[in-house]
Design a protein around this motif. Structure first.
Motif, PDB file in Angstrom:
ATOM      1  N   LEU A 211      45.006  89.884  75.421  1.00  0.00           N
ATOM      2  CA  LEU A 211      46.143  88.970  75.556  1.00  0.00           C
ATOM      3  C   LEU A 211      47.467  89.699  75.337  1.00  0.00           C
ATOM      4  O   LEU A 211      48.466  89.388  75.998  1.00  0.00           O
ATOM      5  CB  LEU A 211      46.018  87.816  74.552  1.00  0.00           C
ATOM      6  N   TYR A 212      47.482  90.659  74.432  1.00  0.00           N
ATOM      7  CA  TYR A 212      48.690  91.462  74.219  1.00  0.00           C
ATOM      8  C   TYR A 212      49.063  92.209  75.492  1.00  0.00           C
ATOM      9  O   TYR A 212      50.243  92.270  75.874  1.00  0.00           O
ATOM     10  CB  TYR A 212      48.461  92.445  73.073  1.00  0.00           C
ATOM     11  N   TRP A 213      48.038  92.755  76.165  1.00  0.00           N
ATOM     12  CA  TRP A 213      48.302  93.443  77.435  1.00  0.00           C
ATOM     13  C   TRP A 213      48.773  92.456  78.498  1.00  0.00           C
ATOM     14  O   TRP A 213      49.753  92.703  79.200  1.00  0.00           O
ATOM     15  CB  TRP A 213      47.031  94.145  77.920  1.00  0.00           C
ATOM     16  N   PHE A 214      48.069  91.317  78.613  1.00  0.00           N
ATOM     17  CA  PHE A 214      48.395  90.354  79.666  1.00  0.00           C
ATOM     18  C   PHE A 214      49.806  89.812  79.512  1.00  0.00           C
ATOM     19  O   PHE A 214      50.569  89.729  80.489  1.00  0.00           O
ATOM     20  CB  PHE A 214      47.391  89.195  79.653  1.00  0.00           C
ATOM     21  N   PHE A 215      50.194  89.435  78.298  1.00  0.00           N
ATOM     22  CA  PHE A 215      51.524  88.851  78.102  1.00  0.00           C
ATOM     23  C   PHE A 215      52.624  89.914  78.131  1.00  0.00           C
ATOM     24  O   PHE A 215      53.812  89.574  78.023  1.00  0.00           O
ATOM     25  CB  PHE A 215      51.572  88.060  76.798  1.00  0.00           C
ATOM     26  N   GLY A 216      52.237  91.171  78.290  1.00  0.00           N
ATOM     27  CA  GLY A 216      53.211  92.223  78.529  1.00  0.00           C
ATOM     28  C   GLY A 216      53.411  92.516  80.003  1.00  0.00           C
ATOM     29  O   GLY A 216      54.335  93.242  80.375  1.00  0.00           O
ATOM     30  N   THR A 217      52.555  91.929  80.858  1.00  0.00           N
ATOM     31  CA  THR A 217      52.707  92.101  82.301  1.00  0.00           C
ATOM     32  C   THR A 217      53.805  91.174  82.825  1.00  0.00           C
ATOM     33  O   THR A 217      54.322  90.315  82.096  1.00  0.00           O
ATOM     34  CB  THR A 217      51.390  91.790  83.032  1.00  0.00           C
ATOM     35  N   GLU A 218      54.132  91.339  84.097  1.00  0.00           N
ATOM     36  CA  GLU A 218      55.177  90.502  84.702  1.00  0.00           C
ATOM     37  C   GLU A 218      54.789  89.029  84.661  1.00  0.00           C
ATOM     38  O   GLU A 218      55.612  88.168  84.342  1.00  0.00           O
ATOM     39  CB  GLU A 218      55.410  90.954  86.146  1.00  0.00           C
ATOM     40  N   ARG A 219      53.528  88.737  85.005  1.00  0.00           N
ATOM     41  CA  ARG A 219      53.068  87.348  84.980  1.00  0.00           C
ATOM     42  C   ARG A 219      53.084  86.790  83.566  1.00  0.00           C
ATOM     43  O   ARG A 219      53.505  85.653  83.339  1.00  0.00           O
ATOM     44  CB  ARG A 219      51.659  87.266  85.578  1.00  0.00           C
ATOM     45  N   GLY A 220      52.601  87.572  82.613  1.00  0.00           N
ATOM     46  CA  GLY A 220      52.585  87.111  81.229  1.00  0.00           C
ATOM     47  C   GLY A 220      53.971  86.861  80.689  1.00  0.00           C
ATOM     48  O   GLY A 220      54.220  85.869  79.986  1.00  0.00           O
ATOM     49  N   CYS A 221      54.905  87.758  81.014  1.00  0.00           N
ATOM     50  CA  CYS A 221      56.291  87.568  80.565  1.00  0.00           C
ATOM     51  C   CYS A 221      56.920  86.326  81.197  1.00  0.00           C
ATOM     52  O   CYS A 221      57.715  85.629  80.558  1.00  0.00           O
ATOM     53  CB  CYS A 221      57.125  88.805  80.914  1.00  0.00           C
ATOM     54  N   SER A 222      56.550  86.045  82.447  1.00  0.00           N
ATOM     55  CA  SER A 222      57.090  84.843  83.092  1.00  0.00           C
ATOM     56  C   SER A 222      56.544  83.577  82.432  1.00  0.00           C
ATOM     57  O   SER A 222      57.251  82.567  82.339  1.00  0.00           O
ATOM     58  CB  SER A 222      56.757  84.858  84.588  1.00  0.00           C
ATOM     59  N   ILE A 223      55.297  83.624  81.955  1.00  0.00           N
ATOM     60  CA  ILE A 223      54.736  82.479  81.226  1.00  0.00           C
ATOM     61  C   ILE A 223      55.492  82.276  79.914  1.00  0.00           C
ATOM     62  O   ILE A 223      55.838  81.144  79.538  1.00  0.00           O
ATOM     63  CB  ILE A 223      53.226  82.685  80.960  1.00  0.00           C
ATOM     64  N   ARG A 224      55.755  83.380  79.215  1.00  0.00           N
ATOM     65  CA  ARG A 224      56.496  83.283  77.960  1.00  0.00           C
ATOM     66  C   ARG A 224      57.920  82.778  78.214  1.00  0.00           C
ATOM     67  O   ARG A 224      58.460  81.980  77.424  1.00  0.00           O
ATOM     68  CB  ARG A 224      56.516  84.644  77.267  1.00  0.00           C
ATOM     69  N   ALA A 225      58.527  83.208  79.306  1.00  0.00           N
ATOM     70  CA  ALA A 225      59.873  82.741  79.646  1.00  0.00           C
ATOM     71  C   ALA A 225      59.854  81.255  79.981  1.00  0.00           C
ATOM     72  O   ALA A 225      60.793  80.519  79.634  1.00  0.00           O
ATOM     73  CB  ALA A 225      60.409  83.539  80.837  1.00  0.00           C
ATOM     74  N   THR A 226      58.787  80.799  80.632  1.00  0.00           N
ATOM     75  CA  THR A 226      58.660  79.374  80.966  1.00  0.00           C
ATOM     76  C   THR A 226      58.631  78.525  79.716  1.00  0.00           C
ATOM     77  O   THR A 226      59.263  77.464  79.645  1.00  0.00           O
ATOM     78  CB  THR A 226      57.380  79.142  81.795  1.00  0.00           C
ATOM     79  N   GLY A 227      57.894  78.985  78.698  1.00  0.00           N
ATOM     80  CA  GLY A 227      57.826  78.233  77.453  1.00  0.00           C
ATOM     81  C   GLY A 227      59.107  78.309  76.651  1.00  0.00           C
ATOM     82  O   GLY A 227      59.509  77.334  76.012  1.00  0.00           O
ATOM     83  N   ALA A 228      59.786  79.461  76.713  1.00  0.00           N
ATOM     84  CA  ALA A 228      61.005  79.654  75.914  1.00  0.00           C
ATOM     85  C   ALA A 228      62.173  78.858  76.470  1.00  0.00           C
ATOM     86  O   ALA A 228      62.917  78.213  75.714  1.00  0.00           O
ATOM     87  CB  ALA A 228      61.351  81.142  75.854  1.00  0.00           C
TER      88      ALA A 228
END
Length: 315
Positions: free
Chosen positions: A156-173
């Motif tokens: 999960l650390y790797w995934f949320f560091g990818t472009e898709r993962g970062c976009s998910i985190r940005a969506t929540g933020a």
């Protein structure tokens, strides 16, 4: 002395259950903290994972394959909730309730219209089993569960560091800012809900093997335990763990602490029928700690400010 003996005997089981529920709590963390979505699907998807896993094992399927299929079933449950929310315009919390309600009937069908299905370690090859939780051999489930948590946190650390993962985190933020940057927030919400419920179903698959059966009601109150693990991890380790991977690990640690506290309470002789009440009290206490700490800090600062003003006036 007898209390300590019984407590230490119960410790391996508490840690094992904490690690299993920690996987589920990480799934809850994805929706609750990262996506900022209240998802109640987990009470149904954890039972779905258990039902799928147990029935496949009873059919002779390899337990690793059964766990993978349970994960995929959780992905589908999250997909349904996500589509209800993004395509049908149903509020997230109600979407989760609708999916959870539907999963009750689906889980019954998966288990052949029976409320529970057993999968004994004597008859089937299982990845984890409660019987060996205190054994000093390779059958002990603790090493496998610990490795599973570490691998999951790393993935999960790797995934949320990818472009898709970062976009998910940005969506929540900040979904408005994310949309302004050209991010498809609806797609990310659906993907986050799928990943969350996939992990919850994975936890259910391991839990059903650990306890030797899948039950239609095994997910009742799961969301409370998941939130308890998240809150406990944040309260106790939030100021120490700042790295994203460590935050995910703190959730699993929170689940372990929750079950250890639960064991202490039960060892004190309280009735097991009061388990839900005890759970609610534990969660309420850990939820209240940050608020009371902030209130105390605010009062202390105000008092110091008034004293400084008084000293300045006297001077």
């Amino acid at each position: 002395m007898s209390f300590l003996t019984s407590f230490f005997n119960a410790m391996p089981g508490a840690v094992a259950q904490g690690l299993i529920w920690g996987l589920m709590a990480i799934g809850v963390y994805i929706t609750f903290r990262i996506l900022d979505v209240a998802d109640l699907t987990v009470d149904g998807s954890i039972a779905t994972g258990g039902a799928v896993c147990v029935m496949l094992i009873r059919m002779g399927v390899n337990p690793w394959v059964a766990v993978l299929c349970a994960f995929c079933a959780g992905l589908l449950a999250g997909l349904v909730t996500g589509l209800f929310h993004t395509r049908c315009g149903i509020p997230a919390i109600l979407s989760g309730i609708l999916t959870q309600l539907a999963l009750y009937s689906i889980n019954l069908r998966i288990m052949g219209s029976k409320a529970n299905q057993a999968v004994g370690v004597d008859k089937y090859d299982l990845l984890v089993s409660q019987r060996y939780v205190r054994a000093l051999n390779l059958d002990n489930p603790l090493p496998l569960l610990l490795i599973a948590v570490i691998v999951l946190v790393g993935a999960l650390y790797w995934f949320f560091g990818t472009e898709r993962g970062c976009s998910i985190r940005a969506t929540g933020a900040n979904p408005n800012m994310a949309r302004a940057q050209g991010i498809n927030t609806n797609r990310n919400v659906v993907l986050g809900l799928m990943l969350s419920n996939g992990l919850v179903a994975l936890s259910g698959a391991l839990l059903s093997q650990y306890q030797g059966a899948a039950d239609i009601n095994m997910g009742r109150g799961a969301i409370v335990i998941g939130l308890a693990a998240v809150i406990i991890g944040e309260v106790l380790l939030g100021k120490v763990f700042h790295n994203f991977a460590l935050k995910l690990a703190s959730v699993a640690i929170g689940a372990v602490i929750y079950y250890i506290v639960l064991q202490i309470v039960l060892q004190l002789g309280l009735n097991t029928n009061d388990l839900k009440l005890i759970t609610a009290i534990i969660v309420a206490v850990f939820l209240a700690v940050p608020y009371l700490r902030a209130q105390h800090g605010g009062t202390k600062h105000k008092k110091q400010g008034k004293e400084q003003e008084a000293n300045a006036g006297a001077a």
